[in-house]
Scaffold this motif. Sequence first.
Motif, PDB file in Angstrom:
ATOM      1  N   PHE A 128      -6.700   7.968 -26.906  1.00  0.00           N
ATOM      2  CA  PHE A 128      -6.962   8.588 -25.606  1.00  0.00           C
ATOM      3  C   PHE A 128      -7.432  10.021 -25.788  1.00  0.00           C
ATOM      4  O   PHE A 128      -8.423  10.444 -25.193  1.00  0.00           O
ATOM      5  CB  PHE A 128      -5.693   8.536 -24.758  1.00  0.00           C
ATOM      6  CG  PHE A 128      -5.916   8.903 -23.325  1.00  0.00           C
ATOM      7  CD1 PHE A 128      -6.251   7.943 -22.404  1.00  0.00           C
ATOM      8  CD2 PHE A 128      -5.788  10.214 -22.907  1.00  0.00           C
ATOM      9  CE1 PHE A 128      -6.464   8.271 -21.078  1.00  0.00           C
ATOM     10  CE2 PHE A 128      -5.991  10.560 -21.598  1.00  0.00           C
ATOM     11  CZ  PHE A 128      -6.332   9.587 -20.671  1.00  0.00           C
ATOM     12  N   SER A 129      -6.746  10.773 -26.641  1.00  0.00           N
ATOM     13  CA  SER A 129      -7.083  12.183 -26.796  1.00  0.00           C
ATOM     14  C   SER A 129      -8.398  12.393 -27.540  1.00  0.00           C
ATOM     15  O   SER A 129      -9.142  13.320 -27.220  1.00  0.00           O
ATOM     16  CB  SER A 129      -5.946  12.935 -27.489  1.00  0.00           C
ATOM     17  OG  SER A 129      -5.705  12.388 -28.767  1.00  0.00           O
ATOM     18  N   ALA A 175      -4.779   0.087 -31.789  1.00  0.00           N
ATOM     19  CA  ALA A 175      -4.121   0.932 -30.793  1.00  0.00           C
ATOM     20  C   ALA A 175      -4.992   2.134 -30.433  1.00  0.00           C
ATOM     21  O   ALA A 175      -5.079   2.517 -29.260  1.00  0.00           O
ATOM     22  CB  ALA A 175      -2.760   1.400 -31.314  1.00  0.00           C
ATOM     23  N   VAL A 176      -5.662   2.716 -31.417  1.00  0.00           N
ATOM     24  CA  VAL A 176      -6.555   3.839 -31.143  1.00  0.00           C
ATOM     25  C   VAL A 176      -7.733   3.377 -30.284  1.00  0.00           C
ATOM     26  O   VAL A 176      -8.133   4.060 -29.339  1.00  0.00           O
ATOM     27  CB  VAL A 176      -7.041   4.493 -32.461  1.00  0.00           C
ATOM     28  CG1 VAL A 176      -8.136   5.510 -32.197  1.00  0.00           C
ATOM     29  CG2 VAL A 176      -5.883   5.157 -33.180  1.00  0.00           C
ATOM     30  N   ILE A 177      -8.277   2.203 -30.583  1.00  0.00           N
ATOM     31  CA  ILE A 177      -9.373   1.661 -29.780  1.00  0.00           C
ATOM     32  C   ILE A 177      -8.911   1.425 -28.346  1.00  0.00           C
ATOM     33  O   ILE A 177      -9.617   1.758 -27.390  1.00  0.00           O
ATOM     34  CB  ILE A 177      -9.930   0.369 -30.418  1.00  0.00           C
ATOM     35  CG1 ILE A 177     -10.664   0.703 -31.713  1.00  0.00           C
ATOM     36  CG2 ILE A 177     -10.855  -0.368 -29.461  1.00  0.00           C
ATOM     37  CD1 ILE A 177     -11.045  -0.497 -32.539  1.00  0.00           C
ATOM     38  N   LEU A 198      -2.768  -0.774 -40.930  1.00  0.00           N
ATOM     39  CA  LEU A 198      -4.111  -0.260 -40.713  1.00  0.00           C
ATOM     40  C   LEU A 198      -4.759  -0.925 -39.506  1.00  0.00           C
ATOM     41  O   LEU A 198      -5.330  -0.265 -38.645  1.00  0.00           O
ATOM     42  CB  LEU A 198      -4.961  -0.492 -41.970  1.00  0.00           C
ATOM     43  CG  LEU A 198      -6.368   0.063 -41.966  1.00  0.00           C
ATOM     44  CD1 LEU A 198      -6.323   1.584 -42.030  1.00  0.00           C
ATOM     45  CD2 LEU A 198      -7.149  -0.483 -43.136  1.00  0.00           C
ATOM     46  N   LEU A 199      -4.595  -2.226 -39.399  1.00  0.00           N
ATOM     47  CA  LEU A 199      -5.165  -2.976 -38.275  1.00  0.00           C
ATOM     48  C   LEU A 199      -4.473  -2.629 -36.966  1.00  0.00           C
ATOM     49  O   LEU A 199      -5.126  -2.404 -35.947  1.00  0.00           O
ATOM     50  CB  LEU A 199      -5.060  -4.477 -38.554  1.00  0.00           C
ATOM     51  CG  LEU A 199      -5.583  -5.402 -37.466  1.00  0.00           C
ATOM     52  CD1 LEU A 199      -7.086  -5.231 -37.318  1.00  0.00           C
ATOM     53  CD2 LEU A 199      -5.245  -6.837 -37.802  1.00  0.00           C
ATOM     54  N   ILE A 246       1.599   6.127 -31.241  1.00  0.00           N
ATOM     55  CA  ILE A 246       0.805   7.230 -31.784  1.00  0.00           C
ATOM     56  C   ILE A 246      -0.681   6.883 -31.710  1.00  0.00           C
ATOM     57  O   ILE A 246      -1.517   7.717 -31.358  1.00  0.00           O
ATOM     58  CB  ILE A 246       1.240   7.561 -33.228  1.00  0.00           C
ATOM     59  CG1 ILE A 246       2.633   8.183 -33.220  1.00  0.00           C
ATOM     60  CG2 ILE A 246       0.247   8.498 -33.901  1.00  0.00           C
ATOM     61  CD1 ILE A 246       3.252   8.359 -34.586  1.00  0.00           C
ATOM     62  N   GLY A 247      -1.031   5.638 -32.015  1.00  0.00           N
ATOM     63  CA  GLY A 247      -2.423   5.209 -31.953  1.00  0.00           C
ATOM     64  C   GLY A 247      -2.993   5.292 -30.550  1.00  0.00           C
ATOM     65  O   GLY A 247      -4.122   5.755 -30.355  1.00  0.00           O
TER      66      GLY A 247
END
Length: 88
Positions: free
Chosen positions: A74-75, A11-13, A5-6, A68-69
């Motif tokens: 980015f998207s 990675a998304v951030i 989760l972290l 993936i994150g």
Amino acid sequence: MTDPLLITTLAVICGSVLNTVRGYVNSDGEPYSIKKFSGAIIVAVFAGLAVAQTLSIANLGITEMILIGLTIGFSVDYAVSKAKKELA
């Protein structure tokens, strides 16, 4: 082992921050907006938590979760930026 989760949320951030930097680099001399940066972080945290919940079920490795994150971060920021421009 680290918490998926972290890892995915971070990675998304990072992907979202990369998109704000891309927008700044492509701007015509405009100053970097902290307001846009903080907005990107807020959206990325919520998207990251949602994505991380589904990726943790898929039993992916750490590398796959990070890639993936980054892509999703980015998207998501790109889509939100485009939507704001369309509404303005």
